[in-house]
Motif scaffolding. Sequence first.
Motif, PDB file in Angstrom:
ATOM      1  N   SER A 122     -43.560 -24.991 -48.555  1.00 38.16           N
ATOM      2  CA  SER A 122     -42.584 -25.389 -47.537  1.00 38.16           C
ATOM      3  C   SER A 122     -42.926 -24.936 -46.116  1.00 38.16           C
ATOM      4  N   SER A 123     -43.787 -23.956 -45.944  1.00 39.25           N
ATOM      5  CA  SER A 123     -44.185 -23.513 -44.598  1.00 39.25           C
ATOM      6  C   SER A 123     -45.368 -22.553 -44.718  1.00 39.25           C
ATOM      7  N   GLY A 124     -45.958 -22.235 -43.584  1.00 37.78           N
ATOM      8  CA  GLY A 124     -47.019 -21.233 -43.582  1.00 37.78           C
ATOM      9  C   GLY A 124     -46.473 -19.860 -43.936  1.00 37.78           C
ATOM     10  N   SER A 125     -45.252 -19.596 -43.487  1.00 37.86           N
ATOM     11  CA  SER A 125     -44.622 -18.301 -43.811  1.00 37.86           C
ATOM     12  C   SER A 125     -44.413 -18.185 -45.311  1.00 37.86           C
ATOM     13  N   ALA A 126     -43.921 -19.261 -45.930  1.00 42.15           N
ATOM     14  CA  ALA A 126     -43.707 -19.256 -47.381  1.00 42.15           C
ATOM     15  C   ALA A 126     -45.037 -19.096 -48.112  1.00 42.15           C
ATOM     16  N   TYR A 171     -51.223  -8.166 -33.637  1.00 43.86           N
ATOM     17  CA  TYR A 171     -51.218  -9.229 -32.617  1.00 43.86           C
ATOM     18  C   TYR A 171     -51.339 -10.563 -33.334  1.00 43.86           C
ATOM     19  N   SER A 172     -50.180 -11.103 -33.725  1.00 40.67           N
ATOM     20  CA  SER A 172     -50.140 -12.348 -34.490  1.00 40.67           C
ATOM     21  C   SER A 172     -48.721 -12.860 -34.477  1.00 40.67           C
ATOM     22  N   PHE A 173     -48.531 -14.010 -35.134  1.00 34.13           N
ATOM     23  CA  PHE A 173     -47.179 -14.516 -35.336  1.00 34.13           C
ATOM     24  C   PHE A 173     -46.470 -13.618 -36.353  1.00 34.13           C
ATOM     25  N   PHE A 174     -45.163 -13.548 -36.232  1.00 38.59           N
ATOM     26  CA  PHE A 174     -44.307 -12.664 -37.027  1.00 38.59           C
ATOM     27  C   PHE A 174     -44.583 -12.727 -38.534  1.00 38.59           C
ATOM     28  N   GLU A 188     -56.648 -15.006 -46.139  1.00 36.35           N
ATOM     29  CA  GLU A 188     -56.838 -15.626 -44.828  1.00 36.35           C
ATOM     30  C   GLU A 188     -55.508 -16.205 -44.344  1.00 36.35           C
ATOM     31  N   ASP A 189     -55.042 -15.759 -43.184  1.00 32.56           N
ATOM     32  CA  ASP A 189     -53.920 -16.429 -42.533  1.00 32.56           C
ATOM     33  C   ASP A 189     -54.553 -17.470 -41.615  1.00 32.56           C
ATOM     34  N   ALA A 190     -54.641 -18.686 -42.168  1.00 36.87           N
ATOM     35  CA  ALA A 190     -55.356 -19.777 -41.492  1.00 36.87           C
ATOM     36  C   ALA A 190     -54.388 -20.743 -40.820  1.00 36.87           C
ATOM     37  N   ALA A 191     -53.182 -20.250 -40.481  1.00 32.62           N
ATOM     38  CA  ALA A 191     -52.161 -21.131 -39.898  1.00 32.62           C
ATOM     39  C   ALA A 191     -52.670 -21.823 -38.633  1.00 32.62           C
ATOM     40  N   GLN A 192     -53.579 -21.147 -37.912  1.00 33.80           N
ATOM     41  CA  GLN A 192     -54.050 -21.717 -36.637  1.00 33.80           C
ATOM     42  C   GLN A 192     -55.496 -22.198 -36.721  1.00 33.80           C
ATOM     43  N   SER A 193     -56.069 -22.221 -37.900  1.00 33.30           N
ATOM     44  CA  SER A 193     -57.528 -22.384 -37.955  1.00 33.30           C
ATOM     45  C   SER A 193     -58.043 -23.458 -38.913  1.00 33.30           C
ATOM     46  N   THR A 241     -51.986 -21.724 -44.864  1.00 35.47           N
ATOM     47  CA  THR A 241     -51.979 -22.449 -43.603  1.00 35.47           C
ATOM     48  C   THR A 241     -50.627 -23.087 -43.383  1.00 35.47           C
ATOM     49  N   SER A 242     -50.432 -23.537 -42.135  1.00 35.86           N
ATOM     50  CA  SER A 242     -49.140 -24.063 -41.700  1.00 35.86           C
ATOM     51  C   SER A 242     -49.336 -25.465 -41.151  1.00 35.86           C
ATOM     52  N   PHE A 243     -48.366 -26.324 -41.425  1.00 33.47           N
ATOM     53  CA  PHE A 243     -48.373 -27.662 -40.827  1.00 33.47           C
ATOM     54  C   PHE A 243     -47.260 -27.799 -39.811  1.00 33.47           C
ATOM     55  N   SER A 252     -47.024 -27.957 -34.061  1.00 35.28           N
ATOM     56  CA  SER A 252     -47.989 -27.614 -33.010  1.00 35.28           C
ATOM     57  C   SER A 252     -49.343 -27.162 -33.555  1.00 35.28           C
ATOM     58  N   LYS A 253     -49.497 -27.104 -34.865  1.00 34.69           N
ATOM     59  CA  LYS A 253     -50.802 -26.725 -35.409  1.00 34.69           C
ATOM     60  C   LYS A 253     -51.779 -27.907 -35.258  1.00 34.69           C
ATOM     61  N   ASN A 254     -53.073 -27.645 -35.437  1.00 34.63           N
ATOM     62  CA  ASN A 254     -54.039 -28.738 -35.254  1.00 34.63           C
ATOM     63  C   ASN A 254     -53.775 -29.868 -36.242  1.00 34.63           C
ATOM     64  N   ASP A 302     -41.347 -28.676 -41.064  1.00 29.46           N
ATOM     65  CA  ASP A 302     -42.051 -27.518 -41.621  1.00 29.46           C
ATOM     66  C   ASP A 302     -42.869 -27.931 -42.837  1.00 29.46           C
ATOM     67  N   GLY A 303     -43.997 -27.294 -43.000  1.00 25.84           N
ATOM     68  CA  GLY A 303     -44.827 -27.540 -44.174  1.00 25.84           C
ATOM     69  C   GLY A 303     -45.930 -26.504 -44.208  1.00 25.84           C
ATOM     70  N   GLY A 304     -46.479 -26.250 -45.375  1.00 27.83           N
ATOM     71  CA  GLY A 304     -47.551 -25.266 -45.473  1.00 27.83           C
ATOM     72  C   GLY A 304     -48.410 -25.501 -46.694  1.00 27.83           C
ATOM     73  N   TYR A 321     -48.386 -16.177 -26.174  1.00 29.27           N
ATOM     74  CA  TYR A 321     -48.559 -15.777 -27.576  1.00 29.27           C
ATOM     75  C   TYR A 321     -49.271 -14.433 -27.552  1.00 29.27           C
ATOM     76  N   TYR A 322     -48.614 -13.356 -27.779  1.00 32.17           N
ATOM     77  CA  TYR A 322     -47.245 -13.106 -28.147  1.00 32.17           C
ATOM     78  C   TYR A 322     -46.746 -11.992 -27.262  1.00 32.17           C
ATOM     79  N   PRO A 323     -45.497 -12.057 -26.805  1.00 31.68           N
ATOM     80  CA  PRO A 323     -45.063 -11.105 -25.773  1.00 31.68           C
ATOM     81  C   PRO A 323     -44.821  -9.682 -26.281  1.00 31.68           C
TER      82      PRO A 323
HETATM   83  C1  LIG Z   1     -50.823 -16.870 -37.575  1.00 31.92           C
HETATM   84  C2  LIG Z   1     -49.633 -17.536 -38.194  1.00 31.92           C
HETATM   85  N1  LIG Z   1     -49.246 -17.157 -39.420  1.00 31.92           N
HETATM   86  C3  LIG Z   1     -48.209 -17.735 -40.053  1.00 31.92           C
HETATM   87  C4  LIG Z   1     -47.470 -18.733 -39.446  1.00 31.92           C
HETATM   88  C5  LIG Z   1     -46.271 -19.275 -40.142  1.00 31.92           C
HETATM   89  O1  LIG Z   1     -46.288 -20.653 -40.310  1.00 31.92           O
HETATM   90  P1  LIG Z   1     -44.918 -21.488 -40.384  1.00 31.92           P
HETATM   91  O2  LIG Z   1     -44.385 -21.604 -38.989  1.00 31.92           O
HETATM   92  O3  LIG Z   1     -45.329 -22.807 -40.951  1.00 31.92           O
HETATM   93  O4  LIG Z   1     -43.994 -20.772 -41.269  1.00 31.92           O
HETATM   94  C6  LIG Z   1     -47.840 -19.174 -38.165  1.00 31.92           C
HETATM   95  C7  LIG Z   1     -47.102 -20.260 -37.507  1.00 31.92           C
HETATM   96  O5  LIG Z   1     -46.650 -20.186 -36.406  1.00 31.92           O
HETATM   97  C8  LIG Z   1     -48.943 -18.549 -37.515  1.00 31.92           C
HETATM   98  O6  LIG Z   1     -49.329 -18.920 -36.300  1.00 31.92           O
END
Ligand SMILES: Cc1ncc(COP(=O)(O)O)c(C=O)c1O
Length: 377
Positions: free
Chosen positions: A60-64, A86-89, A160-165, A184-186, A189-191, A197-199, A320-322
């Motif tokens: 369902s998402s990259g986070s999931a 230094y990454s997304f939450f 690998e957190d490949a959400a951006q790669s 990975t994340s769909f 805004s991803k490539n 949401d999707g992953g 990215y990211y404050p």
């Molecule tokens: C590095 C990184 N990890 C994980 C995620 C989570 O992906 P999602 O937004 O699909 O849950 C993101 C997305 O912003 C991301 O950039």
Amino acid sequence: MHHIPLLDLKLLYDRQAGEIRAAMDRVLESQEFIMGPEVAAFERDMEAFLGGEARALGCSSGSAALVLVLMALGIGPGDEVIVPPYSFFATASCVALVGATIVWADVEPGSLNIDPAQVAAKITPRTRAIVAVHLFGRMADMDGLAAAVAASGQEITLIEDAAQSLGAAYKGRRSCTIGEAGCTSFFPSKNLGCFGDGGLVTARDEALAKRVDILRKHGAEQKYFHDVVGLNSRLDALQAAILRVKLPALQGWCDERRANAARYRDLFAQTRLDARVTLPADDGPDGAYHHIYNQFNLLVDDRDGLQAHLKAQGIGTAVYYPRPLHLQPCFASTGAQPGECPVSEAAALRALAIPVYPGLEPAQQEAVVEAIASYYA
Ligand SMILES: Cc1ncc(COP(=O)(O)O)c(C=O)c1O
């Protein structure tokens, strides 16, 4: 006044609108919205894209995806997982969500990816996994991380957190094909983005893939029969159908981003901004890192002032990211203090992403660089 957004999704949609609408119609006509043939076909397409090196499982998402992988590895209370601050939450929250302990390893000054030397120093007998984020579309130093794991003599899983790669490579190997698991994340805004949401989870080991498959369906291999507690975390059939249309275009979009990045490098070379503007790391010596520039991220002096100046001229940017993750109040229990991860903390103050999307015009890039130069003039 310019009109140069950070990202123009409509431009890419217009290139494929007919095909995408036809794919969505196919799903609407079938009325099969959960799993089913579209999701299965997309997973096979992704596996082919990864050269058959890993199994692919929509979610369902990259986070999931990150949570599913940690659950499938049986990581929980008492286990430690090393992550970059230094990454997304979601890179760190997944560890907290499974009840494991977050261990921070600062990033390298150039690439802003997790530093293998920092990782080596943070490994303990309780370390179970390392999350290697490929930030902004440039892969982490996978050999360095593998060496740190080997030197520990322990069994530690490289995730690998490949959400951006998606589409990036390291020494000729695509992201999601090196670590035991990939996420990975769909997010749009991803490539490779979908329309919500999707992953995706990738797994090099069949048994791990099987566990993820069960966990994304409430832990039930057979519907209504639950041997483990899982999540409702499936990829929608509509999103899979859209992604099937977009996937064949991904490499071309990455090439366009790379060409735009190269043009920025030429344009910045003609300015005298070196002291105030640091360009992102490139492909590195021998082109080991095939960077796909999900973001073209500058490190600049007086970032907030520059951002306001660009906004006033109609140029979109983003920070990215404050606030680095180790200083987020929700992770206070890790005990991290300001100054503990100085590279991440400095990047959080100086980072500014500028437009690099496919379809960005050379004249627009010139305008962006001119606007930046005029701010410091
Ligand atoms: C590095 C990184 N990890 C994980 C995620 C989570 O992906 P999602 O937004 O699909 O849950 C993101 C997305 O912003 C991301 O950039």
